[in-house]
Scaffold this active site. Structure first.
Site, mmCIF file in Angstrom:
data_model
loop_
_atom_site.group_PDB
_atom_site.id
_atom_site.type_symbol
_atom_site.label_atom_id
_atom_site.label_comp_id
_atom_site.label_asym_id
_atom_site.label_seq_id
_atom_site.Cartn_x
_atom_site.Cartn_y
_atom_site.Cartn_z
ATOM 1 N N CYS A 11 0.863 -1.183 0.000
ATOM 2 C CA CYS A 11 0.000 0.000 0.000
ATOM 3 C C CYS A 11 0.903 1.237 0.000
ATOM 4 O O CYS A 11 2.068 1.162 -0.395
ATOM 5 C CB CYS A 11 -0.977 -0.026 1.171
ATOM 6 S SG CYS A 11 -0.199 0.002 2.815
ATOM 7 N N ASN A 14 2.352 1.421 4.382
ATOM 8 C CA ASN A 14 2.671 0.146 5.055
ATOM 9 C C ASN A 14 2.397 0.206 6.553
ATOM 10 O O ASN A 14 3.066 -0.454 7.348
ATOM 11 C CB ASN A 14 4.135 -0.277 4.795
ATOM 12 C CG ASN A 14 4.446 -1.721 5.184
ATOM 13 O OD1 ASN A 14 5.580 -2.040 5.525
ATOM 14 N ND2 ASN A 14 3.461 -2.607 5.154
ATOM 15 N N CYS A 16 -1.257 0.748 7.488
ATOM 16 C CA CYS A 16 -2.701 0.473 7.642
ATOM 17 C C CYS A 16 -3.117 -0.760 6.847
ATOM 18 O O CYS A 16 -3.288 -1.850 7.402
ATOM 19 C CB CYS A 16 -3.533 1.678 7.203
ATOM 20 S SG CYS A 16 -3.274 3.155 8.219
ATOM 21 N N ARG A 17 -3.277 -0.589 5.534
ATOM 22 C CA ARG A 17 -3.899 -1.664 4.745
ATOM 23 C C ARG A 17 -3.012 -2.887 4.552
ATOM 24 O O ARG A 17 -3.468 -4.015 4.760
ATOM 25 C CB ARG A 17 -4.326 -1.108 3.369
ATOM 26 C CG ARG A 17 -5.434 -0.089 3.464
ATOM 27 C CD ARG A 17 -5.574 0.679 2.184
ATOM 28 N NE ARG A 17 -4.441 1.561 1.953
ATOM 29 C CZ ARG A 17 -4.199 2.233 0.839
ATOM 30 N NH1 ARG A 17 -5.031 2.106 -0.176
ATOM 31 N NH2 ARG A 17 -3.146 3.023 0.736
ATOM 32 N N SER A 18 -1.767 -2.669 4.118
ATOM 33 C CA SER A 18 -0.945 -3.858 3.798
ATOM 34 C C SER A 18 -0.543 -4.668 5.031
ATOM 35 O O SER A 18 -0.500 -5.901 4.948
ATOM 36 C CB SER A 18 0.267 -3.507 2.921
ATOM 37 O OG SER A 18 1.142 -2.614 3.546
ATOM 38 N N ASP A 126 -8.087 3.716 1.293
ATOM 39 C CA ASP A 126 -7.188 4.109 2.381
ATOM 40 C C ASP A 126 -8.002 4.583 3.597
ATOM 41 O O ASP A 126 -8.727 5.571 3.503
ATOM 42 C CB ASP A 126 -6.300 5.247 1.872
ATOM 43 C CG ASP A 126 -5.176 5.559 2.813
ATOM 44 O OD1 ASP A 126 -5.217 5.074 3.958
ATOM 45 O OD2 ASP A 126 -4.260 6.294 2.409
HETATM 46 P P1 4NP Z 1 -1.685 2.830 4.208
HETATM 47 O O1 4NP Z 1 -2.280 4.182 4.782
HETATM 48 O O2 4NP Z 1 -1.174 3.143 2.822
HETATM 49 O O3 4NP Z 1 -2.870 1.912 4.176
HETATM 50 O O4 4NP Z 1 -0.600 2.392 5.135
HETATM 51 C C1 4NP Z 1 -1.554 5.377 4.843
HETATM 52 C C2 4NP Z 1 -0.745 5.630 5.909
HETATM 53 C C3 4NP Z 1 -0.053 6.823 5.980
HETATM 54 C C4 4NP Z 1 -0.178 7.755 4.967
HETATM 55 C C5 4NP Z 1 -0.984 7.486 3.879
HETATM 56 C C6 4NP Z 1 -1.671 6.290 3.813
HETATM 57 N N1 4NP Z 1 0.513 8.985 5.044
HETATM 58 O O5 4NP Z 1 0.344 9.807 4.146
HETATM 59 O O6 4NP Z 1 1.272 9.200 5.980
#
Ligand code: 4NP
Length: 155
Positions: A11, A14, A16-18, A126
């Site tokens: 994702c 790294n 939240c989703r992955s 997200d």
């Molecule tokens: P992820 O979510 O891609 O599912 O881990 C996010 C976590 C942090 C950010 C964006 C998406 N960020 O912009 O910091």
């Protein structure tokens, strides 16, 4: 290339989703007795070395899965040789991965929900900037994907 299946979820951050997808597949594979290498990474570097978001940890924990020990890392071109399958959580992740992938990539690159019948083309949205319900939805989606991955690898 590994002889056993090796799955990488990617994702943006790294956190939240992955890592939730990694936790869901780890538990599903354990339950099914399937030997498979599993990891996750982000296309971005902001959170490298960090544990998953506290809301992701709490959601997974409520489902009986501990992802608190995972640490974020950034995806790298060599991942396309180390893993047999690289799954992008959304279309932007997929586009970014297509740029990073070496021309002789061994791994199969796909959008994660393309593997779930009836959910083809959908992103795992997200949940980072939203509420807790977004994390519950993410968990449901990555759990369905984990089951579909196991089914596909078993055939
Ligand atoms: P992820 O979510 O891609 O599912 O881990 C996010 C976590 C942090 C950010 C964006 C998406 N960020 O912009 O910091």
């Amino acid at each position: 290339m590994n002889s056993r299946p090796a799955v990488l979820f990617v994702c943006l951050g790294n956190i939240c989703r992955s890592p939730m997808a990694e936790g869901a597949l780890r538990v599903a594979a354990e339950r099914a007795g399937v030997n498979i290498e599993i990891d996750s990474a982000g296309t971005g570097s902001w959170h490298v070395g960090n544990p998953p978001d506290s809301r992701a940890i709490a959601t997974a924990r409520s489902m009986g899965v501990d992802i608190s020990g995972l640490r974020a890392r950034q995806v790298e071109p060599s991942d396309f040789h180390r893993f047999t399958h690289v799954f992008a959580l959304d279309q932007q992740n997929l586009a970014d991965l297509a740029v990073i992938a070496p021309t002789d990539a061994a791994a199969e690159l796909a959008l994660l929900l393309d593997i779930v019948p009836g959910m083809e083309g959908q992103p795992v949205a997200d949940p980072y900037y939203g509420g807790d319900e977004g994390f519950t939805r993410t968990w449901q989606q990555v759990t369905m994907a984990a089951e579909a991955i196991l089914e596909r690898l078993a055939t």
